[in-house]
Design a protein around this motif. Structure first.
Motif, short mmCIF file in Angstrom:
data_model
loop_
_atom_site.label_atom_id
_atom_site.label_comp_id
_atom_site.label_asym_id
_atom_site.label_seq_id
_atom_site.Cartn_x
_atom_site.Cartn_y
_atom_site.Cartn_z
N ASP A 79 0.80 -1.22 0.00
CA ASP A 79 0.00 0.00 0.00
C ASP A 79 0.84 1.27 0.00
N LYS A 186 -13.56 -1.59 0.28
CA LYS A 186 -12.77 -0.70 -0.56
C LYS A 186 -13.22 0.76 -0.52
N SER A 254 -4.92 1.96 -0.99
CA SER A 254 -6.19 1.58 -0.41
C SER A 254 -6.85 2.82 0.20
#
Length: 283
Positions: A79, A186, A254
């Motif tokens: 990420d 998400k 993310s």
């Protein structure tokens, strides 16, 4: 009788200076590609040239550098973007060059009781950006060439879309095989929002931005989708600037990671499942 403070700011370029009750005088300048997220965001808001370059979507923020978004130069891992070994040894080839100025700080105080005068001197480092230096100009041309080829890929994705923002987002989700669980993970939106989206409910920009982050949409894909419902990011709104900033420079992160960045910028995080604070900027 009292004390008097003067405020003075001098800058020939776009600079970031933290507010202080001091006089500022330019002392020195040094080239440096490194820039913090906070300083980068403030420059992004104030410097039209930097905003134009970053809004191409061709750069990402990796290890304090704005780097061309290319697997030759960056990798997305855990990420976050990281520079490749090649990029680290060829920074001039792939990173925008920022500078910093050392500003001499002067503060004069007159004591009410003793009428004593005290002079305090030290230096403050502030970030600047000049789009006209050769390295930045060349990289901008590279970015323009890069987004031309990228356009055809995005165009093909757009062809399958319908006429409203919600319909477009729904089709994107279908292409990525989303379901209610994935939608919640998400976007940090509620399960009922997934049903509302399917039924073509119109959301606000914050919710659509959460969807765009979860889907990994580019800034151009997101803005094209918003326009279908008469929406757009307001360039006079600090929160909207922050949304564009994360979509442009942290594409692929993310929503949790993007929210960390928004919180660092003092912006309310995306999604409905986040803690709210009265201290966040709104507008």
């Amino acid at each position: 009788m009292g004390y008097h403070r003067t405020y003075k700011l001098y800058s020939a370029e776009s600079t970031i200076i933290r507010p202080r009750p001091l006089n500022f005088y330019t002392s020195a300048k040094k080239d440096n590609g490194i820039v913090s997220i906070k300083d980068a965001f403030e420059l992004y808001v104030r410097n039209v040239s930097l905003r134009e370059i970053l809004d191409t979507g061709a750069f990402c923020y990796a290890e304090n550098y704005f780097t061309l978004r290319n697997e030759k130069y960056v990798i997305l891992k855990n990420d976050a973007y990281f520079l490749t070994d090649y990029a680290k040894s060829h920074l001039h080839e792939c990173t925008l060059k920022f500078s910093y100025k050392l500003l001499k700080l002067n503060s004069d105080f007159v004591s009410e009781k003793y009428l004593l005068r005290s002079n305090l001197n030290n230096y403050k480092q502030v970030s600047t950006f000049n789009a006209n230096i050769p390295q930045n100009a060349e990289l901008y041309n590279t970015a323009l060439a890069q987004i031309k080829s990228k356009f055809f890929c995005e165009f093909n994705r757009i062809q399958a879309m319908d006429e409203t923002t919600s319909q477009k987002m729904w089709r994107y989700m279908e292409l990525q095989n989303w379901n209610t669980r994935i939608f919640q993970e998400k976007t940090l939106l509620n399960p009922i929002d997934y049903s509302r989206l399917k039924n073509n409910h119109k959301f606000d920009i914050k919710s659509y931005t959460a969807m765009a982050v979860g889907l990994g949409l580019t800034i151009s894909e997101t803005e094209n989708a918003l326009q279908l419902s008469g929406l757009c990011y307001d360039e006079h709104n600090n929160t909207d600037f922050a949304y564009k900033f994360i979509l442009t420079n942290f594409n692929g992160y993310s929503i949790d990671k993007c929210n960390e960045i928004l919180i660092e910028l003092n912006i309310q995080p995306l999604g409905r499942k986040t803690k709210k604070s009265k201290n966040f900027v709104d507008g």
